[in-house]
Design a protein around this motif. Structure first.
Motif, mmCIF file in Angstrom:
data_model
loop_
_atom_site.group_PDB
_atom_site.id
_atom_site.type_symbol
_atom_site.label_atom_id
_atom_site.label_comp_id
_atom_site.label_asym_id
_atom_site.label_seq_id
_atom_site.Cartn_x
_atom_site.Cartn_y
_atom_site.Cartn_z
ATOM 1 N N MET A 83 5.254 14.448 -1.107
ATOM 2 C CA MET A 83 5.870 13.121 -1.145
ATOM 3 C C MET A 83 7.335 13.143 -0.726
ATOM 4 O O MET A 83 7.936 12.093 -0.494
ATOM 5 C CB MET A 83 5.741 12.529 -2.551
ATOM 6 N N ASP A 84 7.939 14.333 -0.628
ATOM 7 C CA ASP A 84 9.356 14.438 -0.282
ATOM 8 C C ASP A 84 9.582 14.782 1.187
ATOM 9 O O ASP A 84 10.679 15.209 1.564
ATOM 10 C CB ASP A 84 10.043 15.478 -1.172
ATOM 11 N N ALA A 85 8.568 14.611 2.020
ATOM 12 C CA ALA A 85 8.755 14.853 3.450
ATOM 13 C C ALA A 85 9.879 13.967 3.982
ATOM 14 O O ALA A 85 9.888 12.753 3.755
ATOM 15 C CB ALA A 85 7.463 14.561 4.209
ATOM 16 N N GLY A 86 10.820 14.558 4.665
ATOM 17 C CA GLY A 86 11.988 13.849 5.161
ATOM 18 C C GLY A 86 13.256 14.184 4.402
ATOM 19 O O GLY A 86 14.355 13.895 4.875
ATOM 20 N N SER A 126 8.587 6.756 3.568
ATOM 21 C CA SER A 126 9.499 5.610 3.528
ATOM 22 C C SER A 126 10.559 5.712 2.439
ATOM 23 O O SER A 126 11.593 5.044 2.528
ATOM 24 C CB SER A 126 8.701 4.313 3.344
ATOM 25 N N LYS A 127 10.342 6.555 1.402
ATOM 26 C CA LYS A 127 11.315 6.683 0.320
ATOM 27 C C LYS A 127 12.285 7.836 0.524
ATOM 28 O O LYS A 127 13.164 8.065 -0.312
ATOM 29 C CB LYS A 127 10.584 6.876 -1.018
ATOM 30 N N GLY A 143 3.368 1.503 4.206
ATOM 31 C CA GLY A 143 3.070 1.848 2.825
ATOM 32 C C GLY A 143 3.704 3.172 2.438
ATOM 33 O O GLY A 143 4.244 3.893 3.287
ATOM 34 N N PRO A 144 3.657 3.527 1.148
ATOM 35 C CA PRO A 144 4.330 4.740 0.669
ATOM 36 C C PRO A 144 3.773 6.033 1.250
ATOM 37 O O PRO A 144 4.454 7.051 1.242
ATOM 38 C CB PRO A 144 4.123 4.670 -0.845
#
Length: 226
Positions: free
Chosen positions: A72-75, A113-114, A133-134
């Motif tokens: 979930m922390d890609a980026g 996106s986050k 979307g997330p």
């Protein structure tokens, strides 16, 4: 037999490196332990390969690629302080101390996106629709000079600081929808794809210019990008 011999001779020039033994979602202490063990037992590894999961700010344990929230922390390409308080320097030092090269995994073009780059600089990424979307991935626009500079400085900063010998660039997304959605806004089909690909090669050229001995390992969910 001749063909097999030639193939073997070529393979002998490739570095021998473990993968999941050095999964990035575990602690630096555990990674150092594995590196020291491999050297002490003379396992013959040329390179310590730290795979995905070393970045971001997730707190859920991630002992392997199938567990935890690391994806979930890609980026967010900052070493996770919850697992790597020394910023991975102790891991890189352990590899070099034991006569190994150091490989670090990135996926610099993809972000959720986050992620900080997506929220702080929304114009740097291309998205497949207006309200992603997330779980939808943004594609860093390497045709955008500001985004390109961020990618270069992010990667070069880690390579300088850690003495990365092998830069592994992964790519776990299908980018066509992102490019086409961006094209639809200005009516020039293929423009964003062309600029992105040129930016990608320029990125590799720039890294090799600053780090002439760097090995670039190109991956895309198993090599689909080739």
């Amino acid at each position: 037999a001749t063909s097999a011999t030639v193939t073997f001779q070529r393979l002998r020039r490739l570095p021998v490196t473990p993968n999941q033994v050095f999964w990035g979602g575990v602690t630096s202490d555990e990674l150092v332990k594995h590196i020291d063990f491999a050297a002490r037992e003379k396992l013959g590894f040329d390179c310590a390969w730290v795979d995905a999961g070393w970045y971001g700010r997730f707190t859920t344990p991630s002992p392997n690629e199938f567990e935890g929230a690391w994806w979930m922390d890609a980026g967010d390409w900052r070493p996770n302080p919850n697992f790597h308080p020394d910023g991975m320097a102790d891991v890189a030092d352990a590899a070099h101390r034991n006569g190994m090269k150091f490989l670090l995994w990135f996926e610099i073009e993809r972000s959720l996106s986050k992620s900080p780059v997506a929220t702080e600089h929304p114009d740097w990424s291309l998205w497949p629709n207006e309200k992603p979307g997330p779980r939808e991935a943004g594609l860093l626009d390497l045709g955008n000079p500001a985004a390109w500079n961020w990618a270069y400085e992010t990667l070069a900063g880690h390579i300088r600081r850690l003495g990365v010998d092998c830069y592994r660039q992964d790519f776990n997304m299908q980018p066509l929808g992102n490019w086409r959605h961006a094209d639809a806004k200005d009516g020039r089909k293929g423009l964003h794809e062309a600029r992105h690909v040129m930016g990608l090669y320029r990125l590799w050229d720039a890294l090799l210019a600053e780090f002439p001995g760097l090995v670039i390992d190109n991956c895309a969910s198993g090599g689909r990008r080739i």
